[in-house]
Design an enzyme around this catalytic site. Structure first.
Site, short mmCIF file in Angstrom:
data_model
loop_
_atom_site.label_atom_id
_atom_site.label_comp_id
_atom_site.label_asym_id
_atom_site.label_seq_id
_atom_site.Cartn_x
_atom_site.Cartn_y
_atom_site.Cartn_z
N GLN A 179 8.98 4.76 0.63
CA GLN A 179 9.35 5.19 -0.66
C GLN A 179 10.52 4.02 -1.43
OE1 GLN A 179 8.46 7.43 -2.38
NE2 GLN A 179 7.49 8.88 -0.80
N SER A 199 3.55 1.76 2.61
CA SER A 199 2.34 2.11 2.38
C SER A 199 1.75 1.95 1.07
CB SER A 199 2.33 3.99 2.68
OG SER A 199 1.03 4.52 2.13
N HIS A 201 -0.71 3.55 -0.96
CA HIS A 201 -0.83 4.46 -2.02
C HIS A 201 0.55 4.97 -2.52
CE1 HIS A 201 -0.01 8.45 0.02
NE2 HIS A 201 -0.16 7.63 1.26
N THR A 237 -11.43 -4.82 12.56
CA THR A 237 -11.87 -5.75 11.44
C THR A 237 -11.30 -5.29 10.11
OG1 THR A 237 -14.23 -6.00 12.16
CG2 THR A 237 -13.64 -6.35 9.73
N CYS A 325 4.19 27.47 1.25
CA CYS A 325 3.65 28.84 1.48
C CYS A 325 2.66 28.65 2.49
CB CYS A 325 3.35 29.65 0.14
SG CYS A 325 4.09 31.36 0.30
C1 LIG Z 1 4.07 9.07 2.19
C2 LIG Z 1 5.00 8.65 3.44
C3 LIG Z 1 4.51 8.15 4.67
C4 LIG Z 1 3.10 8.34 5.29
O1 LIG Z 1 2.55 7.11 4.74
P1 LIG Z 1 0.76 7.24 4.58
O2 LIG Z 1 0.31 5.93 3.93
O3 LIG Z 1 0.32 8.31 3.92
O4 LIG Z 1 0.39 7.40 6.22
C5 LIG Z 1 5.66 7.96 5.70
N1 LIG Z 1 6.78 8.09 5.19
C6 LIG Z 1 7.12 8.41 4.00
C7 LIG Z 1 8.52 8.44 3.70
C8 LIG Z 1 6.37 8.42 3.08
O5 LIG Z 1 6.95 9.05 1.67
#
Ligand SMILES: *Cc1c(COP(=O)(O)O)cnc(C)c1O
Length: 395
Positions: A179, A199, A201, A237, A325
């Site tokens: 983050q 990460s 994404h 790869t 939930c």
């Molecule tokens: C999203 C997230 C992950 C996991 O990352 P992925 O690429 O989805 O496996 C790990 N740690 C934190 C703090 C995240 O916000």
């Protein structure tokens, strides 16, 4: 209806620049970077460019970057490597507020592999007690794994300072910076952090790509054992489109880094003041200074988070809640619980997480709509836990 996306700590949209950069690697540039021919060699060169960009964003050198499948793989790789390279040390130091990628791995290592885990607590602002940190790290500690910034509250931990303590006891230091990367300045050059996870994404690159920083000189034991890719640190790869995309995302993040994050912070602050002004019995969860510029977690008392989210969804607003939930029972967020947030506020906690793609108009719309939703829900159902548990049970 227009979507207002305020759930960027869950995932982000791929930046247009990133999408354009990746495209040729799905069509004409499909070579294997390990091949001898120049068709593969050209691709290998682009992987090297991406590695340099990623290193630059972190203040690291390219040899210290290993591309992985994402944050979760990077977390597992770092922690398991440390345990393998320091086999005589049987303790792990981490916090109660980690992402499940670290939290559940540590629980597994305690339950099934006999490690002792020292779980650091947080105060009501979500902050660590540095005396407890100092006392918990010892000559028995193999790895200290502490996130740079929390995904639910945005609270930032002093991981650079903690890395000094870890080093002084001969322990390795890992930080889940998924983050933090791209949102706050990071310069690994002058720290004792051995491993850092990120990460794609969460950073406007695609899903399924990430990286692990491994400080030069840190002993390493691979998680994925196979071919000699990634300097023999990760077999398999390479995910070339992902890597090229992540490199481009790093360059996008570096461009106007300060201005963009300041603009995001101004929108976040406007959202915070706007909501607190209009809604009574609402509070910010997490320290308001030591916090990511894009994250706002608000606890609306006496109202249920899932209900707020559903009604926000009707207006096209995407956010997330502090409880889920799931499996027939209401599970309040482990992060908010560790902070001692009262039950009445945990259940009504909403996380808004912004990105550079949000606009001031969107924020004004959310400030306009959210209070109405809260009022209606508070009027409809006097909040009590039994009602919610019953609602969960029938699903
Ligand atoms: C999203 C997230 C992950 C996991 O990352 P992925 O690429 O989805 O496996 C790990 N740690 C934190 C703090 C995240 O916000």
């Amino acid at each position: 209806m227009k979507t207002i996306y305020l759930d960027n700590n869950a995932t982000t949209r791929v930046a247009d620049e990133v999408f354009e950069a990746i495209r040729p690697f799905f069509s004409e540039l499909y070579g294997n970077p390990s091949s001898m021919h120049s068709f593969g060699g050209n691709v290998a060169r682009e992987v090297a460019v991406a590695r340099s960009s990623m290193a630059e964003l972190l203040g690291a050198s390219p040899q210290e970057i290993v591309f992985t499948s994402g944050g979760t793989e990077s977390d597992s790789t770092a922690i398991l490597s440390a345990l393998n390279t320091l086999p005589e040390r049987r303790e792990i130091v981490t916090t109660r507020v980690e992402h499940p990628a670290v939290l559940n791995l540590c629980k597994y290592l305690a339950r099934s592999k006999g490690y002792t885990v020292r779980w650091l607590s947080v105060d009501k602002f979500g902050m660590l007690d540095m005396d407890e940190v100092k006392k918990s790290i010892s000559e028995n500690t193999a790895i200290v794994s502490i996130m740079w910034a929390n995904n639910e509250t945005g609270v930032i931990f002093p991981v650079e300072e903690i890395s000094e303590i870890a080093a002084s006891r001969g322990a390795l230091m890992h930080t889940d910076a998924v983050q933090a990367v791209g949102k706050i300045p990071i310069n690994l050059d002058r720290t004792n952090i051995n491993f850092l996870s990120l990460s794609g994404h969460k950073l406007h690159a695609p899903k399924g790509i990430g990286a692990l920083y491994i400080k030069k000189g840190t002993r390493f034991s691979p998680f994925m054992i196979g071919g000699h890719q990634e300097f023999s640190r990760r077999g398999g790869t390479e995910n070339v489109p992902g890597i090229v995309g992540l490199g481009c995302a790093a360059r996008v993040a570096m461009k106007n880094f300060e201005e963009e994050n300041t603009r995001v912070k101004q929108m976040r602050d406007r959202l915070q003041t706007g909501l607190l002004e209009r809604v009574s019995q609402a509070r910010v969860n997490g320290h308001t200074d030591f916090r990511l510029p894009n994250t706002l977690n608000i606890g609306f008392e006496f109202v249920e988070g899932e209900a707020i989210l559903l009604r926000m969804d009707d207006k096209g607003i995407c956010a997330s809640s502090g409880s889920a939930c799931t499996s027939g029972s209401l599970e309040p967020s482990h992060v908010l619980r560790a902070m001692g947030v009262p039950f009445t506020a945990v259940h009504g906690s909403i996380r808004f997480s912004l990105s550079r793609y949000n606009t001031e108009d969107e924020i004004e719309f959310v400030i306009e709509e959210t209070p109405k939703i809260i009022m209606v829900l508070r009027a409809l159902s006097p909040f009590n836990l039994a009602t919610i548990n019953a609602a969960c049970a029938v699903q």
